[in-house]
Design a protein around this motif. Structure first.
Motif, PDB file in Angstrom:
ATOM      1  N   PRO A   1      18.469  -8.241 -14.179  1.00  0.00           N
ATOM      2  CA  PRO A   1      17.812  -7.107 -13.834  1.00  0.00           C
ATOM      3  C   PRO A   1      16.101  -7.350 -13.834  1.00  0.00           C
ATOM      4  N   HIS A   2      15.428  -6.818 -13.123  1.00  0.00           N
ATOM      5  CA  HIS A   2      13.788  -6.712 -13.310  1.00  0.00           C
ATOM      6  C   HIS A   2      13.839  -5.306 -14.133  1.00  0.00           C
ATOM      7  N   GLU A   3      12.596  -5.022 -14.525  1.00  0.00           N
ATOM      8  CA  GLU A   3      12.437  -3.905 -15.468  1.00  0.00           C
ATOM      9  C   GLU A   3      13.022  -2.740 -14.804  1.00  0.00           C
TER      10      GLU A   3
ATOM     11  N   LEU B   1      13.754 -23.950 -14.059  1.00  0.00           N
ATOM     12  CA  LEU B   1      13.538 -24.718 -12.942  1.00  0.00           C
ATOM     13  C   LEU B   1      12.704 -23.811 -11.712  1.00  0.00           C
ATOM     14  N   HIS B   2      12.782 -22.398 -11.773  1.00  0.00           N
ATOM     15  CA  HIS B   2      12.311 -21.506 -11.048  1.00  0.00           C
ATOM     16  C   HIS B   2      10.717 -21.498 -11.344  1.00  0.00           C
ATOM     17  N   THR B   3      10.482 -21.310 -12.404  1.00  0.00           N
ATOM     18  CA  THR B   3       8.908 -21.424 -12.983  1.00  0.00           C
ATOM     19  C   THR B   3       8.487 -22.936 -12.551  1.00  0.00           C
TER      20      THR B   3
ATOM     21  N   LEU C   1      16.488 -10.482 -18.326  1.00  0.00           N
ATOM     22  CA  LEU C   1      15.295  -9.324 -18.081  1.00  0.00           C
ATOM     23  C   LEU C   1      14.265 -10.214 -17.815  1.00  0.00           C
ATOM     24  N   LYS C   2      13.970 -10.066 -16.229  1.00  0.00           N
ATOM     25  CA  LYS C   2      13.096 -11.077 -15.713  1.00  0.00           C
ATOM     26  C   LYS C   2      11.418 -10.651 -15.895  1.00  0.00           C
ATOM     27  N   GLY C   3      10.710 -11.463 -15.622  1.00  0.00           N
ATOM     28  CA  GLY C   3       9.346 -11.298 -15.738  1.00  0.00           C
ATOM     29  C   GLY C   3       8.749 -12.327 -16.114  1.00  0.00           C
ATOM     30  N   PRO C   4       7.239 -12.481 -16.190  1.00  0.00           N
ATOM     31  CA  PRO C   4       6.534 -13.522 -16.541  1.00  0.00           C
ATOM     32  C   PRO C   4       7.113 -13.859 -18.201  1.00  0.00           C
ATOM     33  N   ASP C   5       7.650 -12.918 -18.986  1.00  0.00           N
ATOM     34  CA  ASP C   5       8.038 -13.273 -20.052  1.00  0.00           C
ATOM     35  C   ASP C   5       9.564 -12.895 -20.131  1.00  0.00           C
TER      36      ASP C   5
ATOM     37  N   ALA D   1       2.008 -20.979 -16.355  1.00  0.00           N
ATOM     38  CA  ALA D   1       1.614 -19.656 -15.959  1.00  0.00           C
ATOM     39  C   ALA D   1       2.289 -20.032 -14.534  1.00  0.00           C
ATOM     40  N   ALA D   2       3.020 -18.927 -13.540  1.00  0.00           N
ATOM     41  CA  ALA D   2       3.400 -19.154 -12.298  1.00  0.00           C
ATOM     42  C   ALA D   2       3.317 -17.722 -11.687  1.00  0.00           C
ATOM     43  N   PRO D   3       2.031 -17.161 -11.686  1.00  0.00           N
ATOM     44  CA  PRO D   3       1.813 -15.982 -11.024  1.00  0.00           C
ATOM     45  C   PRO D   3       2.353 -15.915  -9.659  1.00  0.00           C
ATOM     46  N   TRP D   4       2.161 -16.747  -8.869  1.00  0.00           N
ATOM     47  CA  TRP D   4       2.517 -16.671  -7.617  1.00  0.00           C
ATOM     48  C   TRP D   4       4.057 -16.496  -7.195  1.00  0.00           C
ATOM     49  N   LEU D   5       4.976 -16.273  -8.626  1.00  0.00           N
ATOM     50  CA  LEU D   5       6.362 -15.812  -8.386  1.00  0.00           C
ATOM     51  C   LEU D   5       6.321 -14.551  -8.137  1.00  0.00           C
ATOM     52  N   ALA D   6       5.433 -13.769  -8.262  1.00  0.00           N
ATOM     53  CA  ALA D   6       5.438 -12.321  -7.994  1.00  0.00           C
ATOM     54  C   ALA D   6       5.284 -11.931  -6.304  1.00  0.00           C
ATOM     55  N   THR D   7       6.484 -12.382  -5.830  1.00  0.00           N
ATOM     56  CA  THR D   7       6.695 -12.584  -4.425  1.00  0.00           C
ATOM     57  C   THR D   7       8.034 -12.045  -3.885  1.00  0.00           C
ATOM     58  N   ALA D   8       8.122 -11.487  -2.735  1.00  0.00           N
ATOM     59  CA  ALA D   8       9.316 -10.990  -2.211  1.00  0.00           C
ATOM     60  C   ALA D   8      10.379 -11.984  -2.276  1.00  0.00           C
ATOM     61  N   GLY D   9      11.588 -11.886  -2.572  1.00  0.00           N
ATOM     62  CA  GLY D   9      12.640 -12.969  -2.504  1.00  0.00           C
ATOM     63  C   GLY D   9      12.641 -14.030  -3.599  1.00  0.00           C
ATOM     64  N   SER D  10      11.773 -14.023  -4.628  1.00  0.00           N
ATOM     65  CA  SER D  10      11.906 -14.828  -5.523  1.00  0.00           C
ATOM     66  C   SER D  10      13.014 -14.685  -6.570  1.00  0.00           C
ATOM     67  N   GLY D  11      13.348 -13.339  -6.706  1.00  0.00           N
ATOM     68  CA  GLY D  11      14.569 -13.087  -7.756  1.00  0.00           C
ATOM     69  C   GLY D  11      15.568 -13.566  -7.008  1.00  0.00           C
ATOM     70  N   ASP D  12      15.936 -13.383  -5.615  1.00  0.00           N
ATOM     71  CA  ASP D  12      16.915 -13.931  -4.989  1.00  0.00           C
ATOM     72  C   ASP D  12      17.160 -15.538  -5.171  1.00  0.00           C
ATOM     73  N   VAL D  13      16.232 -16.202  -5.212  1.00  0.00           N
ATOM     74  CA  VAL D  13      16.313 -17.684  -5.582  1.00  0.00           C
ATOM     75  C   VAL D  13      16.916 -17.803  -6.887  1.00  0.00           C
ATOM     76  N   LEU D  14      16.258 -17.095  -7.716  1.00  0.00           N
ATOM     77  CA  LEU D  14      16.598 -17.176  -9.334  1.00  0.00           C
ATOM     78  C   LEU D  14      18.433 -17.070  -9.223  1.00  0.00           C
ATOM     79  N   ALA D  15      18.593 -15.956  -8.912  1.00  0.00           N
ATOM     80  CA  ALA D  15      20.219 -15.723  -8.726  1.00  0.00           C
ATOM     81  C   ALA D  15      20.861 -16.845  -8.116  1.00  0.00           C
TER      82      ALA D  15
HETATM   83  N1  LIG Z   1       3.471 -13.053 -12.746  1.00  0.00           N
HETATM   84  C1  LIG Z   1       4.634 -13.834 -12.655  1.00  0.00           C
HETATM   85  N2  LIG Z   1       4.679 -14.751 -13.470  1.00  0.00           N
HETATM   86  C2  LIG Z   1       6.128 -15.525 -13.403  1.00  0.00           C
HETATM   87  N3  LIG Z   1       7.005 -15.126 -12.863  1.00  0.00           N
HETATM   88  C3  LIG Z   1       7.168 -13.859 -12.105  1.00  0.00           C
HETATM   89  C4  LIG Z   1       5.816 -13.203 -12.293  1.00  0.00           C
HETATM   90  N4  LIG Z   1       6.044 -11.944 -11.393  1.00  0.00           N
HETATM   91  C5  LIG Z   1       7.462 -12.091 -11.075  1.00  0.00           C
HETATM   92  N5  LIG Z   1       7.989 -13.339 -11.494  1.00  0.00           N
HETATM   93  C6  LIG Z   1       9.357 -13.572 -11.509  1.00  0.00           C
HETATM   94  O1  LIG Z   1       9.751 -13.591 -10.085  1.00  0.00           O
HETATM   95  C7  LIG Z   1      11.060 -13.206  -9.906  1.00  0.00           C
HETATM   96  C8  LIG Z   1      10.986 -12.110  -9.020  1.00  0.00           C
HETATM   97  O2  LIG Z   1      12.168 -11.105  -9.141  1.00  0.00           O
HETATM   98  P1  LIG Z   1      12.362  -9.653  -8.545  1.00  0.00           P
HETATM   99  O3  LIG Z   1      11.646  -8.885  -9.224  1.00  0.00           O
HETATM  100  O4  LIG Z   1      14.007  -9.503  -8.557  1.00  0.00           O
HETATM  101  O5  LIG Z   1      11.811  -9.783  -7.022  1.00  0.00           O
HETATM  102  P2  LIG Z   1      12.645 -10.130  -5.730  1.00  0.00           P
HETATM  103  O6  LIG Z   1      13.744  -8.817  -5.905  1.00  0.00           O
HETATM  104  O7  LIG Z   1      11.626  -9.460  -4.630  1.00  0.00           O
HETATM  105  O8  LIG Z   1      13.177 -11.192  -5.521  1.00  0.00           O
HETATM  106  C9  LIG Z   1      11.542 -12.897 -11.210  1.00  0.00           C
HETATM  107  O9  LIG Z   1      12.409 -14.339 -11.585  1.00  0.00           O
HETATM  108  C10 LIG Z   1      10.483 -12.804 -12.333  1.00  0.00           C
HETATM  109  O10 LIG Z   1      10.583 -13.434 -13.563  1.00  0.00           O
END
Ligand SMILES: Nc1ncnc2c1ncn2[C@@H]1O[C@H](COP(=O)(O)OP(=O)(O)O)[C@@H](O)[C@H]1O
Ligand SMILES: NC(=O)C1=CN([C@@H]2O[C@H](COP(=O)(O)OP(=O)(O)OC[C@H]3O[C@@H](n4cnc5c(N)ncnc54)[C@H](O)[C@@H]3O)[C@@H](O)[C@H]2O)[C@@H](O)CC1
Ligand SMILES: [K+]
Length: 496
Positions: free
Chosen positions: A367-369, A468-470, A407-411, A431-445
């Motif tokens: 999950p995200h938050e 690996l994702h980061t 539980l996803k996030g930068p932390d 730091a990987a702020p560019w992960l805040a982009t649509a679909g990156s969570g799908d890649v993690l899954a």
């Molecule tokens: N600022 C950030 N720094 C590092 N990782 C991030 C940041 N913002 C989002 N992520 C990561 O990107 C992914 C976003 O997933 P999610 O919220 O499910 O988005 P989506 O549903 O669009 O794929 C998660 O793995 C999260 O940890």
């Protein structure tokens, strides 16, 4: 030495107390080492030669302030010009700090923090030694007022923690403005959880952790590290597993395709997308090495799962929220296959007690938050602070649901039902702020599903997947979009 864990205030106190009790070290020794470590970090990163530099040192009433008095003495000996301002004097409860204040008073002066009339010129460096792990309540923002105006562009070194930051939760405990954001935070022995969680990285600036001779003692929350290599050996494709990713209907298949490509890139031997008939042309037009099978309903899904070689499932990205999808999740859970449950799957599980009770230890929930709050509203509602932070709430959720929770996030925090908790920090040099982009969570899954297919245990797959994702995101940097992530994996894997 690279720290393996991030500690709580209670753990750090116990580590210190055990060391002191063992007779191997005194509290004064530790304080001296902490002060010396902070000065070394300052010289390495911000002020190579302190001679002639103006340093404003803010000392609090506890041992954090004690470190500040040590720093004042060492910098004075290096010919820096010290202005020391204190928020009260250490009491009997902090004898080491009191002793160091006395030593300082033999060579310098102490002025009250709030005596703005006597403020000198703008400093070259500020040392914040007001509060560390002993922060018990919110800091009154007004205490910073006299110095804030004067700091100007001077860098601030936070001793242990920026004053106002909760070391267990990474949150500012009190009112907005009740914290002094740092340029560099110098901590001791092990990073504190709050350095990585929530607002921690933003307020800490950069982080240095210095050894104060407390040995290899660790805290309960492990930091996720690079995996040990994910090379392939002698096997054929079936030796590396077969992942099945379920897709939603027409126009909704992008998320499943992203996840499936990630699963294949991370080394699953085969990856199949299961999709309803209407979506098959759209998917077929966009895939090559990925396979496609028809999954209209729980009936044909169960048929597909008769193949025991399908050993990992990914459900949720772009799946949909209707009865068909709920039935697919039910079938997946009954099959007891290792499974990643993400996105829509989490929303469906949150709303359906029967699905929830079918969760098993081979499930990884990502999950995200927002999804976490839907799944565990009472846990998410409890406010974070001393003694209760993100690792505690994820641990509670994992225990309650009997599966691995990420539980996803930068932390990102990962917890198992047995109570193992891991923290992956995409912060500071990672730091990987560019992960805040649509679909990156799908890649993690998809990454986690691919690793499950390769035979990793759920918690290991979750940790490796998030690392690996980061790392992939870091290889690309600015401009990253989710489509890039799977195709960055070869570089990441080759560097392992
Ligand atoms: N600022 C950030 N720094 C590092 N990782 C991030 C940041 N913002 C989002 N992520 C990561 O990107 C992914 C976003 O997933 P999610 O919220 O499910 O988005 P989506 O549903 O669009 O794929 C998660 O793995 C999260 O940890
Ligand atoms: N004990 C040891 O052996 C060592 C301790 N170290 C330092 O000691 C620190 C911890 O020391 P302490 O436990 O004394 O705690 P702190 O010095 O962080 O703070 C405790 C003091 O601040 C007061 N206080 C707490 N919150 C407040 C608020 N919001 N407003 C006003 N006053 C507040 C408390 O009443 C107490 O007097 C660490 O962060 C580290 O810097 C290091 O020197 C390493 C060795
Ligand atoms: K501090």
């Amino acid at each position: 030495m690279r720290p393996e864990s991030a500690v709580t205030t209670a753990e750090m106190r116990k580590i210190e107390a055990d060391a002191i009790e063992s007779g191997s070290v005194t509290g004064l020794d530790l304080m001296e080492r902490a002060g010396a470590g902070a000065v070394s970090a300052a010289r390495e990163r911000l002020m190579p030669d302190p001679a002639g530099k103006r340093v404003l040192i803010l000392c609090g009433p506890g041992n954090n302030g004690g470190d500040g008095y040590v720093i004042a003495r060492i910098l004075h000996d290096l010919d820096a010009e010290i202005e020391l301002r204190a928020l009260g004097a250490p009491g009997q409860g902090a004898p080491d700090a009191l002793a160091n204040r006395k030593r300082w008073l033999e060579i310098g002066t102490v002025m009250p923090l709030d005596d703005s009339a006597a403020m000198g010129a703008q400093p070259d460096l500020v040392i914040d030694a007001l509060f560390g792990t002993g922060l018990a309540r919110g800091v009154d923002p007004a205490i910073f007022d006299p110095v804030r105006a004067r700091i100007g562009a001077a860098p601030i070194i936070a001793v242990d923690l920026p004053s106002g930051l909760c070391s267990d939760s990474g949150q500012v405990i009190g009112a907005e403005g009740g914290i002094l954001p740092a340029t560099l935070t110098v901590s001791f022995h092990r990073p504190k959880r709050g350095h990585y969680l929530r607002d921690g990285p933003r307020f800490c600036g950069a982080l240095a952790v210095c050894d104060i001779g407390l040995g290899a003692t660790e805290g309960a929350v492990r930091l996720v590290r690079a995996p040990d290599g994910l090379g392939k050996g002698h096997g054929h494709k079936f030796s590396y597993g077969h992942a099945l990713v379920l897709s939603g209907g027409m126009g909704q298949s992008g998320a499943a395709r992203l996840a499936a490509r990630a699963a294949l890139r991370v080394g699953a031997g085969l990856v199949t997308i299961g999709a309803p008939a209407e979506a098959m042309p759209e998917i077929a037009a966009q895939i090559t090495a990925l396979m496609l099978r028809r999954v209209d309903d729980a009936g044909n899904f169960a048929g597909l799962l008769d193949d025991p070689r399908i050993n990992a499932l990914c459900l949720g990205p772009g799946l949909g929220l209707g009865p068909r999808e709920a039935a697919l999740i039910g079938t997946a859970l009954v099959s007891a296959r290792p499974a990643v449950l993400d996105a829509d799957a989490l929303t469906l599980i949150a709303a359906d007690p029967e699905l929830r009770s079918a969760l098993h230890p081979n499930c990884v929930l990502t999950p995200h938050e927002g999804e976490f709050a839907r799944l565990f509203p009472d846990i998410a509602d409890r406010s974070e602070g001393p003694g209760w932070g993100k690792p505690d709430l994820v641990a509670e959720a994992a225990r309650r649901s009997g599966c691995v929770i990420l539980l996803k996030g930068p932390d990102t925090v990962i917890a198992t039902p047995e109570g193992n908790v891991m923290l992956h920090a995409a912060a500071y040099e990672r730091a990987a702020p560019w992960l805040a982009t649509a679909g990156s969570g799908d890649v993690l899954a998809g990454l986690i599903a691919g690793l499950l297919a390769r035979g990793a245990a759920p918690a290991a797959a979750a940790q490796t997947g998030v690392w690996l994702h980061t790392e992939a995101a870091r290889h690309m940097g600015a401009g990253l979009i989710a489509e890039d992530l799977p195709d960055l994996l070869p570089r990441v894997l080759q560097d392992l």
